[in-house]
Design an enzyme around this catalytic site. Sequence first.
Site, PDB file in Angstrom:
ATOM      1  N   ARG A   1      -9.397   1.544   9.591  1.00  0.00           N
ATOM      2  CA  ARG A   1      -9.000   0.154   9.822  1.00  0.00           C
ATOM      3  C   ARG A   1     -10.007  -0.581  10.681  1.00  0.00           C
ATOM      4  O   ARG A   1      -9.834  -1.764  10.942  1.00  0.00           O
ATOM      5  CB  ARG A   1      -7.664   0.146  10.575  1.00  0.00           C
ATOM      6  CG  ARG A   1      -6.466  -0.230   9.732  1.00  0.00           C
ATOM      7  CD  ARG A   1      -5.258   0.019  10.615  1.00  0.00           C
ATOM      8  NE  ARG A   1      -4.146  -0.797  10.258  1.00  0.00           N
ATOM      9  CZ  ARG A   1      -3.089  -0.333   9.585  1.00  0.00           C
ATOM     10  NH1 ARG A   1      -3.028   0.903   9.173  1.00  0.00           N
ATOM     11  NH2 ARG A   1      -2.078  -1.132   9.328  1.00  0.00           N
TER      12      ARG A   1
ATOM     13  N   ARG B   1      11.941  -6.308   3.614  1.00  0.00           N
ATOM     14  CA  ARG B   1      11.739  -4.846   3.685  1.00  0.00           C
ATOM     15  C   ARG B   1      12.839  -4.187   4.521  1.00  0.00           C
ATOM     16  O   ARG B   1      13.208  -4.664   5.583  1.00  0.00           O
ATOM     17  CB  ARG B   1      10.382  -4.527   4.306  1.00  0.00           C
ATOM     18  CG  ARG B   1      10.223  -3.030   4.529  1.00  0.00           C
ATOM     19  CD  ARG B   1       8.809  -2.573   4.695  1.00  0.00           C
ATOM     20  NE  ARG B   1       8.028  -3.316   5.663  1.00  0.00           N
ATOM     21  CZ  ARG B   1       6.707  -3.166   5.814  1.00  0.00           C
ATOM     22  NH1 ARG B   1       6.046  -2.299   5.059  1.00  0.00           N
ATOM     23  NH2 ARG B   1       6.056  -3.879   6.713  1.00  0.00           N
TER      24      ARG B   1
ATOM     25  N   LYS C   1       0.832  -1.211   0.000  1.00  0.00           N
ATOM     26  CA  LYS C   1       0.000   0.000   0.000  1.00  0.00           C
ATOM     27  C   LYS C   1       0.864   1.258   0.000  1.00  0.00           C
ATOM     28  O   LYS C   1       0.631   2.187  -0.776  1.00  0.00           O
ATOM     29  CB  LYS C   1      -0.926   0.014   1.234  1.00  0.00           C
ATOM     30  CG  LYS C   1      -1.832  -1.197   1.333  1.00  0.00           C
ATOM     31  CD  LYS C   1      -2.710  -1.152   2.559  1.00  0.00           C
ATOM     32  CE  LYS C   1      -1.975  -1.141   3.880  1.00  0.00           C
ATOM     33  NZ  LYS C   1      -1.177  -2.362   4.163  1.00  0.00           N
TER      34      LYS C   1
ATOM     35  N   ARG D   1      12.061  -2.823   9.975  1.00  0.00           N
ATOM     36  CA  ARG D   1      11.060  -2.280  10.898  1.00  0.00           C
ATOM     37  C   ARG D   1      10.882  -3.256  12.050  1.00  0.00           C
ATOM     38  O   ARG D   1      10.731  -4.462  11.812  1.00  0.00           O
ATOM     39  CB  ARG D   1       9.721  -2.107  10.163  1.00  0.00           C
ATOM     40  CG  ARG D   1       9.438  -0.654   9.837  1.00  0.00           C
ATOM     41  CD  ARG D   1       8.257  -0.459   8.936  1.00  0.00           C
ATOM     42  NE  ARG D   1       6.996  -0.992   9.437  1.00  0.00           N
ATOM     43  CZ  ARG D   1       5.833  -0.823   8.811  1.00  0.00           C
ATOM     44  NH1 ARG D   1       5.790  -0.111   7.692  1.00  0.00           N
ATOM     45  NH2 ARG D   1       4.721  -1.332   9.289  1.00  0.00           N
TER      46      ARG D   1
ATOM     47  N   ARG E   1       0.024  -9.051  13.598  1.00  0.00           N
ATOM     48  CA  ARG E   1      -0.557  -7.988  12.753  1.00  0.00           C
ATOM     49  C   ARG E   1      -1.531  -8.587  11.743  1.00  0.00           C
ATOM     50  O   ARG E   1      -2.580  -8.019  11.469  1.00  0.00           O
ATOM     51  CB  ARG E   1       0.551  -7.219  12.021  1.00  0.00           C
ATOM     52  CG  ARG E   1       1.354  -6.316  12.948  1.00  0.00           C
ATOM     53  CD  ARG E   1       2.641  -5.855  12.303  1.00  0.00           C
ATOM     54  NE  ARG E   1       2.423  -4.989  11.160  1.00  0.00           N
ATOM     55  CZ  ARG E   1       3.326  -4.782  10.205  1.00  0.00           C
ATOM     56  NH1 ARG E   1       4.501  -5.400  10.257  1.00  0.00           N
ATOM     57  NH2 ARG E   1       3.068  -3.991   9.212  1.00  0.00           N
TER      58      ARG E   1
HETATM   59  P1  AP5 Z   1       4.927  -1.632   1.595  1.00  0.00           P
HETATM   60  O1  AP5 Z   1       4.539  -0.724   0.493  1.00  0.00           O
HETATM   61  O2  AP5 Z   1       5.774  -1.097   2.707  1.00  0.00           O
HETATM   62  O3  AP5 Z   1       3.624  -2.395   2.166  1.00  0.00           O
HETATM   63  P2  AP5 Z   1       2.419  -1.855   3.052  1.00  0.00           P
HETATM   64  O4  AP5 Z   1       1.181  -2.520   2.560  1.00  0.00           O
HETATM   65  O5  AP5 Z   1       2.427  -0.365   3.129  1.00  0.00           O
HETATM   66  O6  AP5 Z   1       2.834  -2.540   4.423  1.00  0.00           O
HETATM   67  P3  AP5 Z   1       2.810  -2.024   5.919  1.00  0.00           P
HETATM   68  O7  AP5 Z   1       3.430  -3.175   6.698  1.00  0.00           O
HETATM   69  O8  AP5 Z   1       3.442  -0.686   6.090  1.00  0.00           O
HETATM   70  O9  AP5 Z   1       1.300  -1.939   6.183  1.00  0.00           O
HETATM   71  P4  AP5 Z   1       0.569  -1.900   7.521  1.00  0.00           P
HETATM   72  O10 AP5 Z   1      -0.796  -1.539   7.092  1.00  0.00           O
HETATM   73  O11 AP5 Z   1       0.677  -3.090   8.388  1.00  0.00           O
HETATM   74  O12 AP5 Z   1       1.415  -0.851   8.367  1.00  0.00           O
HETATM   75  P5  AP5 Z   1       1.190   0.670   8.691  1.00  0.00           P
HETATM   76  O13 AP5 Z   1       2.484   1.335   8.550  1.00  0.00           O
HETATM   77  O14 AP5 Z   1      -0.008   1.212   7.997  1.00  0.00           O
HETATM   78  O15 AP5 Z   1       5.668  -2.892   0.922  1.00  0.00           O
HETATM   79  C1  AP5 Z   1       6.212  -3.943   1.711  1.00  0.00           C
HETATM   80  C2  AP5 Z   1       7.568  -4.389   1.097  1.00  0.00           C
HETATM   81  O16 AP5 Z   1       7.335  -4.980  -0.178  1.00  0.00           O
HETATM   82  C3  AP5 Z   1       8.556  -3.244   0.857  1.00  0.00           C
HETATM   83  O17 AP5 Z   1       9.842  -3.740   1.101  1.00  0.00           O
HETATM   84  C4  AP5 Z   1       8.381  -2.896  -0.634  1.00  0.00           C
HETATM   85  O18 AP5 Z   1       9.578  -2.397  -1.175  1.00  0.00           O
HETATM   86  C5  AP5 Z   1       7.993  -4.248  -1.224  1.00  0.00           C
HETATM   87  N1  AP5 Z   1       7.003  -4.157  -2.303  1.00  0.00           N
HETATM   88  C6  AP5 Z   1       5.903  -3.353  -2.324  1.00  0.00           C
HETATM   89  N2  AP5 Z   1       5.175  -3.581  -3.447  1.00  0.00           N
HETATM   90  C7  AP5 Z   1       5.835  -4.559  -4.143  1.00  0.00           C
HETATM   91  C8  AP5 Z   1       5.557  -5.225  -5.380  1.00  0.00           C
HETATM   92  N3  AP5 Z   1       4.461  -4.954  -6.122  1.00  0.00           N
HETATM   93  N4  AP5 Z   1       6.429  -6.157  -5.800  1.00  0.00           N
HETATM   94  C9  AP5 Z   1       7.544  -6.463  -5.067  1.00  0.00           C
HETATM   95  N5  AP5 Z   1       7.858  -5.854  -3.895  1.00  0.00           N
HETATM   96  C10 AP5 Z   1       7.010  -4.914  -3.424  1.00  0.00           C
HETATM   97  O19 AP5 Z   1       0.779   0.588  10.239  1.00  0.00           O
HETATM   98  C11 AP5 Z   1       1.725   0.236  11.228  1.00  0.00           C
HETATM   99  C12 AP5 Z   1       1.051   0.202  12.589  1.00  0.00           C
HETATM  100  O20 AP5 Z   1       0.477   1.486  12.905  1.00  0.00           O
HETATM  101  C13 AP5 Z   1      -0.130  -0.766  12.742  1.00  0.00           C
HETATM  102  O21 AP5 Z   1       0.303  -2.077  13.025  1.00  0.00           O
HETATM  103  C14 AP5 Z   1      -0.887  -0.134  13.911  1.00  0.00           C
HETATM  104  O22 AP5 Z   1      -0.234  -0.411  15.121  1.00  0.00           O
HETATM  105  C15 AP5 Z   1      -0.741   1.352  13.637  1.00  0.00           C
HETATM  106  N6  AP5 Z   1      -1.834   1.918  12.831  1.00  0.00           N
HETATM  107  C16 AP5 Z   1      -1.712   2.497  11.591  1.00  0.00           C
HETATM  108  N7  AP5 Z   1      -2.923   2.913  11.157  1.00  0.00           N
HETATM  109  C17 AP5 Z   1      -3.816   2.608  12.122  1.00  0.00           C
HETATM  110  C18 AP5 Z   1      -5.219   2.771  12.224  1.00  0.00           C
HETATM  111  N8  AP5 Z   1      -5.951   3.345  11.255  1.00  0.00           N
HETATM  112  N9  AP5 Z   1      -5.833   2.316  13.358  1.00  0.00           N
HETATM  113  C19 AP5 Z   1      -5.120   1.759  14.354  1.00  0.00           C
HETATM  114  N10 AP5 Z   1      -3.768   1.567  14.317  1.00  0.00           N
HETATM  115  C20 AP5 Z   1      -3.127   1.978  13.200  1.00  0.00           C
END
Ligand code: AP5
Length: 212
Positions: free
Chosen positions: A84, A123, A9, A156, A167
């Site tokens: 979420r 990652r 994402k 991370r 998660r």
């Molecule tokens: P990446 O683009 O980083 O993936 P992502 O879907 O953004 O993954 P996240 O782990 O960041 O998502 P998340 O929703 O768990 O975490 P968030 O930061 O929102 O890609 C992943 C890897 O793959 C990278 O190395 C990239 O280079 C590679 N890649 C990407 N696309 C590719 C492709 N097509 N082909 C090959 N390689 C590829 O949230 C973190 C924490 O914050 C949560 O756990 C929670 O504690 C809190 N939080 C955030 N939002 C909320 C909310 N709304 N409510 C409550 N808690 C929240």
Amino acid sequence: MLGPPGAGKGTQAARMALHYGVPPISTGAMFRDMAAQETDLGRALQGYLDRGEYVPDDIVIRAVEARTAEPDCKDGFLLDGFPRTISQAQTLEALLAGRKQQLTGVLVFKAPIEVLVQRFSGRRVCPVDGSTYHIETQPPLRPDVCDLCGTPLVSRPDDAPDVVQHRLEVYIEKTAPLRDYYRARGLLHKINAAPDPDTVFAQVIAVLDGLK
Ligand code: AP5
């Protein structure tokens, strides 16, 4: 943007923001920044992130309300990782209605578990500017060093295998029900997140251009 952790994402949000000229708002990135501050809130947030648990809705909603009220969001914005929970989705609906704005669409990113695992395990992120790499699929120009600022890259903490497992469980319990919520409102669009980033981006553009 909805989708399990590691689906890509954030990677696509950065491209969409450039392509459409809208600010990307990642609640995860906001909380990582806030957690880095030596405050009571920062320390509490770090605990949720480290455990792979969701931040409580009231904190999340306050942060999104404040960020989306900034001037750069006047003509629209891209939400990555929010809402979420059903409660966050209902609050977003009310927030947008109060501002005479509306949700254009919801993209749900889908990829098999083995793809997600491969993405977590490779990652690497820059601890200074937050830019994201992958050791195999999106390597930095020089090994283990940020292309933008030269800082050594790190994993991370919430990509550790036991935290990732939790998660994914939290996503299935609390966020997956949003698919039905938005499908019922005619807003849901599926994106096959498994292919390479260019192929995924082509799908995203096709969907969003169709909604304009
Ligand atoms: P990446 O683009 O980083 O993936 P992502 O879907 O953004 O993954 P996240 O782990 O960041 O998502 P998340 O929703 O768990 O975490 P968030 O930061 O929102 O890609 C992943 C890897 O793959 C990278 O190395 C990239 O280079 C590679 N890649 C990407 N696309 C590719 C492709 N097509 N082909 C090959 N390689 C590829 O949230 C973190 C924490 O914050 C949560 O756990 C929670 O504690 C809190 N939080 C955030 N939002 C909320 C909310 N709304 N409510 C409550 N808690 C929240």
